[in-house]
Design a protein around this motif. Structure first.
Motif, PDB file in Angstrom:
ATOM      1  N   ALA A 132       0.834  -1.204   0.000  1.00  0.00           N
ATOM      2  CA  ALA A 132       0.000   0.000   0.000  1.00  0.00           C
ATOM      3  C   ALA A 132       0.874   1.261   0.000  1.00  0.00           C
ATOM      4  O   ALA A 132       0.630   2.202  -0.761  1.00  0.00           O
ATOM      5  CB  ALA A 132      -0.939  -0.019   1.203  1.00  0.00           C
ATOM      6  N   ARG A 133       1.901   1.246   0.848  1.00  0.00           N
ATOM      7  CA  ARG A 133       2.780   2.434   0.926  1.00  0.00           C
ATOM      8  C   ARG A 133       3.502   2.660  -0.404  1.00  0.00           C
ATOM      9  O   ARG A 133       3.653   3.798  -0.864  1.00  0.00           O
ATOM     10  CB  ARG A 133       3.808   2.255   2.043  1.00  0.00           C
ATOM     11  N   ALA A 134       3.934   1.559  -1.024  1.00  0.00           N
ATOM     12  CA  ALA A 134       4.635   1.680  -2.311  1.00  0.00           C
ATOM     13  C   ALA A 134       3.680   2.232  -3.373  1.00  0.00           C
ATOM     14  O   ALA A 134       4.056   3.097  -4.177  1.00  0.00           O
ATOM     15  CB  ALA A 134       5.187   0.318  -2.728  1.00  0.00           C
ATOM     16  N   ALA A 135       2.439   1.731  -3.365  1.00  0.00           N
ATOM     17  CA  ALA A 135       1.457   2.179  -4.363  1.00  0.00           C
ATOM     18  C   ALA A 135       1.170   3.667  -4.207  1.00  0.00           C
ATOM     19  O   ALA A 135       0.982   4.379  -5.195  1.00  0.00           O
ATOM     20  CB  ALA A 135       0.176   1.357  -4.243  1.00  0.00           C
ATOM     21  N   GLU A 136       1.147   4.118  -2.955  1.00  0.00           N
ATOM     22  CA  GLU A 136       0.938   5.552  -2.709  1.00  0.00           C
ATOM     23  C   GLU A 136       2.048   6.378  -3.343  1.00  0.00           C
ATOM     24  O   GLU A 136       1.837   7.475  -3.836  1.00  0.00           O
ATOM     25  CB  GLU A 136       0.977   5.810  -1.205  1.00  0.00           C
ATOM     26  N   ARG A 137       3.275   5.812  -3.319  1.00  0.00           N
ATOM     27  CA  ARG A 137       4.419   6.575  -3.828  1.00  0.00           C
ATOM     28  C   ARG A 137       4.450   6.608  -5.350  1.00  0.00           C
ATOM     29  O   ARG A 137       4.632   7.656  -5.951  1.00  0.00           O
ATOM     30  CB  ARG A 137       5.736   5.966  -3.301  1.00  0.00           C
ATOM     31  N   VAL A 138       4.303   5.433  -5.985  1.00  0.00           N
ATOM     32  CA  VAL A 138       4.556   5.378  -7.435  1.00  0.00           C
ATOM     33  C   VAL A 138       3.357   4.897  -8.247  1.00  0.00           C
ATOM     34  O   VAL A 138       3.462   4.765  -9.478  1.00  0.00           O
ATOM     35  CB  VAL A 138       5.786   4.477  -7.751  1.00  0.00           C
ATOM     36  N   GLY A 139       2.251   4.609  -7.594  1.00  0.00           N
ATOM     37  CA  GLY A 139       1.070   4.088  -8.302  1.00  0.00           C
ATOM     38  C   GLY A 139       1.082   2.566  -8.294  1.00  0.00           C
ATOM     39  O   GLY A 139       2.141   1.952  -8.520  1.00  0.00           O
ATOM     40  N   GLY A 140      -0.085   1.980  -8.063  1.00  0.00           N
ATOM     41  CA  GLY A 140      -0.181   0.528  -7.913  1.00  0.00           C
ATOM     42  C   GLY A 140       0.337  -0.255  -9.111  1.00  0.00           C
ATOM     43  O   GLY A 140       0.901  -1.339  -8.971  1.00  0.00           O
ATOM     44  N   HIS A 141       0.162   0.301 -10.329  1.00  0.00           N
ATOM     45  CA  HIS A 141       0.590  -0.428 -11.529  1.00  0.00           C
ATOM     46  C   HIS A 141       2.108  -0.570 -11.606  1.00  0.00           C
ATOM     47  O   HIS A 141       2.617  -1.388 -12.370  1.00  0.00           O
ATOM     48  CB  HIS A 141       0.059   0.278 -12.783  1.00  0.00           C
ATOM     49  N   GLN A 142       2.841   0.226 -10.812  1.00  0.00           N
ATOM     50  CA  GLN A 142       4.316   0.158 -10.854  1.00  0.00           C
ATOM     51  C   GLN A 142       4.871  -0.608  -9.650  1.00  0.00           C
ATOM     52  O   GLN A 142       6.075  -0.568  -9.400  1.00  0.00           O
ATOM     53  CB  GLN A 142       4.916   1.562 -10.899  1.00  0.00           C
ATOM     54  N   VAL A 143       4.022  -1.299  -8.922  1.00  0.00           N
ATOM     55  CA  VAL A 143       4.495  -2.009  -7.727  1.00  0.00           C
ATOM     56  C   VAL A 143       4.505  -3.510  -7.986  1.00  0.00           C
ATOM     57  O   VAL A 143       3.527  -4.072  -8.481  1.00  0.00           O
ATOM     58  CB  VAL A 143       3.587  -1.688  -6.518  1.00  0.00           C
ATOM     59  N   LEU A 144       5.623  -4.148  -7.677  1.00  0.00           N
ATOM     60  CA  LEU A 144       5.701  -5.607  -7.677  1.00  0.00           C
ATOM     61  C   LEU A 144       5.838  -6.022  -6.208  1.00  0.00           C
ATOM     62  O   LEU A 144       6.952  -5.995  -5.654  1.00  0.00           O
ATOM     63  CB  LEU A 144       6.901  -6.097  -8.493  1.00  0.00           C
ATOM     64  N   ALA A 145       4.712  -6.356  -5.609  1.00  0.00           N
ATOM     65  CA  ALA A 145       4.735  -6.735  -4.184  1.00  0.00           C
ATOM     66  C   ALA A 145       4.969  -8.239  -4.090  1.00  0.00           C
ATOM     67  O   ALA A 145       4.241  -9.017  -4.702  1.00  0.00           O
ATOM     68  CB  ALA A 145       3.412  -6.347  -3.537  1.00  0.00           C
ATOM     69  N   VAL A 146       5.998  -8.617  -3.354  1.00  0.00           N
ATOM     70  CA  VAL A 146       6.408 -10.025  -3.307  1.00  0.00           C
ATOM     71  C   VAL A 146       6.226 -10.564  -1.888  1.00  0.00           C
ATOM     72  O   VAL A 146       6.891 -10.087  -0.953  1.00  0.00           O
ATOM     73  CB  VAL A 146       7.901 -10.164  -3.717  1.00  0.00           C
ATOM     74  N   PRO A 147       5.335 -11.544  -1.718  1.00  0.00           N
ATOM     75  CA  PRO A 147       5.190 -12.137  -0.385  1.00  0.00           C
ATOM     76  C   PRO A 147       6.511 -12.777   0.049  1.00  0.00           C
ATOM     77  O   PRO A 147       7.143 -13.497  -0.725  1.00  0.00           O
ATOM     78  CB  PRO A 147       4.113 -13.215  -0.588  1.00  0.00           C
ATOM     79  N   GLY A 148       6.947 -12.458   1.260  1.00  0.00           N
ATOM     80  CA  GLY A 148       8.187 -13.058   1.781  1.00  0.00           C
ATOM     81  C   GLY A 148       9.440 -12.572   1.081  1.00  0.00           C
ATOM     82  O   GLY A 148      10.438 -13.291   1.006  1.00  0.00           O
ATOM     83  N   LEU A 149       9.439 -11.339   0.562  1.00  0.00           N
ATOM     84  CA  LEU A 149      10.643 -10.847  -0.143  1.00  0.00           C
ATOM     85  C   LEU A 149      11.808 -10.628   0.819  1.00  0.00           C
ATOM     86  O   LEU A 149      12.960 -10.830   0.465  1.00  0.00           O
ATOM     87  CB  LEU A 149      10.333  -9.531  -0.867  1.00  0.00           C
ATOM     88  N   VAL A 150      11.470 -10.199   2.044  1.00  0.00           N
ATOM     89  CA  VAL A 150      12.538  -9.886   3.005  1.00  0.00           C
ATOM     90  C   VAL A 150      12.445 -10.861   4.178  1.00  0.00           C
ATOM     91  O   VAL A 150      11.376 -11.015   4.780  1.00  0.00           O
ATOM     92  CB  VAL A 150      12.393  -8.431   3.505  1.00  0.00           C
ATOM     93  N   ASP A 151      13.554 -11.523   4.494  1.00  0.00           N
ATOM     94  CA  ASP A 151      13.521 -12.505   5.579  1.00  0.00           C
ATOM     95  C   ASP A 151      13.758 -11.830   6.941  1.00  0.00           C
ATOM     96  O   ASP A 151      13.903 -10.598   7.020  1.00  0.00           O
ATOM     97  CB  ASP A 151      14.509 -13.657   5.326  1.00  0.00           C
ATOM     98  N   ASP A 152      13.812 -12.645   8.015  1.00  0.00           N
ATOM     99  CA  ASP A 152      13.910 -12.104   9.379  1.00  0.00           C
ATOM    100  C   ASP A 152      15.175 -11.279   9.599  1.00  0.00           C
ATOM    101  O   ASP A 152      15.229 -10.415  10.467  1.00  0.00           O
ATOM    102  CB  ASP A 152      13.915 -13.250  10.408  1.00  0.00           C
ATOM    103  N   ARG A 153      16.216 -11.594   8.811  1.00  0.00           N
ATOM    104  CA  ARG A 153      17.482 -10.848   8.972  1.00  0.00           C
ATOM    105  C   ARG A 153      17.553  -9.635   8.041  1.00  0.00           C
ATOM    106  O   ARG A 153      18.592  -9.011   7.891  1.00  0.00           O
ATOM    107  CB  ARG A 153      18.660 -11.790   8.691  1.00  0.00           C
ATOM    108  N   GLY A 154      16.435  -9.361   7.360  1.00  0.00           N
ATOM    109  CA  GLY A 154      16.410  -8.190   6.471  1.00  0.00           C
ATOM    110  C   GLY A 154      17.008  -8.472   5.104  1.00  0.00           C
ATOM    111  O   GLY A 154      17.233  -7.549   4.313  1.00  0.00           O
ATOM    112  N   GLN A 155      17.278  -9.753   4.792  1.00  0.00           N
ATOM    113  CA  GLN A 155      17.879 -10.102   3.507  1.00  0.00           C
ATOM    114  C   GLN A 155      16.809 -10.379   2.452  1.00  0.00           C
ATOM    115  O   GLN A 155      15.745 -10.927   2.766  1.00  0.00           O
ATOM    116  CB  GLN A 155      18.751 -11.360   3.653  1.00  0.00           C
TER     117      GLN A 155
END
Ligand SMILES: NC(=O)c1ccc[n+]([C@@H]2O[C@H](COP(=O)([O-])OP(=O)(O)OC[C@H]3O[C@@H](n4cnc5c(N)ncnc54)[C@H](OP(=O)(O)O)[C@@H]3O)[C@@H](O)[C@H]2O)c1
Length: 309
Positions: free
Chosen positions: A194-217
């Protein structure tokens, strides 16, 4: 002077032949990449318009040159043919690239990398972009360079531009999100959609479930799978040093193109950085070939199955 005059015409003739051959070969490489993207059924036999005896054929998942191509054409095709290979539906091909100084820096300390490599290396980079479905850069590069990531130096399609921006730090007014030259995706974790879509528009967002792990990687297999769902199977990871190094450390890269320029930067932004090891036998020693790109040297590293030496 006499020497130059006597040899001039021959040198020119040779140069023209090589240039013409490369000019004839480039559309075949583009066609092969296009067949990989869209083709169903047997691969076409690709031939040069000016001489049908010169061409490319598909064998064992790879494209090979046939006919008496001059050396310059083989030099052009050598590092590019692996990029237009077959890609199975459930896999991606990932090639990293870095233009670096002799002392391993990709930019000055202030972040300037503009004139690091020469024109031939830049043209090679644009050819890589044209043959890949997507070109990805890290936050640092998107912020420092405000890059266009287009193929303006060569004929060929612009790839989809992907900005890996897990902390949403890239300004929404960056050219990548606003110039409309080619599609751009901001890759972030699903929870930031949602925050990303607010910044650049939803059509430009690739939201990936589990993209960042517990260590921030970044969990690269999750990102690559989402890109494949969008039909983006071949990915050029164009920089910077942090992003390419993390891909390399996590075994994500199939190949790495290091374009080494004859310049010494000293303390700057480092290129490849890997965790320390004690002995040379623990170092990664991939199969490697070197190609001349004007004053620069391209090292094409094949990282599939590369083990410490
Ligand atoms: N010569 C060349 O070929 C070339 C190519 C590209 C860029 N450059 C130069 O390189 C400089 C920028 O490079 P850089 O290495 O500083 O930045 P970068 O690789 O573009 O971006 C680094 C940032 O990306 C995020 N990131 C990347 N991989 C991640 C992972 N696996 N896990 C978590 N976060 C990840 C992190 O962002 P967060 O900090 O938000 O977590 C990290 O700080 C610029 O000066 C540019 O001009 C040179």
């Amino acid at each position: 002077m006499t020497f130059e005059l006597r040899n001039g015409p021959n040198i020119l003739a040779l140069g023209r032949t090589a240039a013409q051959a490369c000019e004839a070969l480039w559309p075949l490489l583009l066609q092969a990449a296009d067949w990989r993207r869209h083709g169903r059924g047997p691969a076409p036999r690709l031939t040069a318009v000016h001489d049908p005896r010169l061409g490319m054929h598909h064998h064992d998942g790879q494209w090979q040159l046939h006919g008496a191509w001059p050396m310059a054409a083989h030099e052009l095709a050598g590092p590019l043919l692996p990029l237009v290979a077959d890609v199975p539906a459930d896999a991606s091909r990932v090639v990293g690239q870095l233009g670096q100084s002799l002392d391993g820096q990709v930019a000055t300390e202030g972040g300037d990398s503009g004139a690091l490599n020469g024109p031939e290396a830049l043209t090679h980079l644009h050819r890589l972009r044209a043959l890949c479905d997507a070109v990805l850069v890290g936050t640092g590069t998107a912020v420092a360079d405000n890059p266009r990531l287009t193929t303006r130096r060569v004929n060929g399609p612009h790839p989809t531009r992907v900005v890996l921006d897990v902390h949403l730090r890239v300004p929404p007014e960056s050219g990548l999100f606003t110039d409309g030259i080619a599609p751009t995706l901001l890759a972030c974790d699903e929870r930031d959609r949602a925050r990303a879509a607010e910044r650049v528009g939803g059509h430009q967002v690739l939201a990936v479930p589990g993209l960042v792990d517990d260590r921030g990687q970044v969990v690269w297999p999750a990102l690559l799978a989402r890109l494949r769902e969008r039909g983006l199977a071949t990915v050029l990871v164009e920089g910077g040093g942090v992003t390419v190094s993390r891909c390399l450390a996590q075994g994500v890269l199939d190949r790495l193109h290091l374009m080494v320029a004859p310049v010494l930067i000293g303390q700057g932004r480092p290129g490849v950085q890997l965790p320390p090891v004690q002995r040379m036998s623990q170092c990664l020693r991939p199969r490697a070939r070197a190609y001349r790109l004007g004053d620069d040297v391209l090292w094409d590293l094949d990282l599939r199955g590369a083990d410490p030496s």
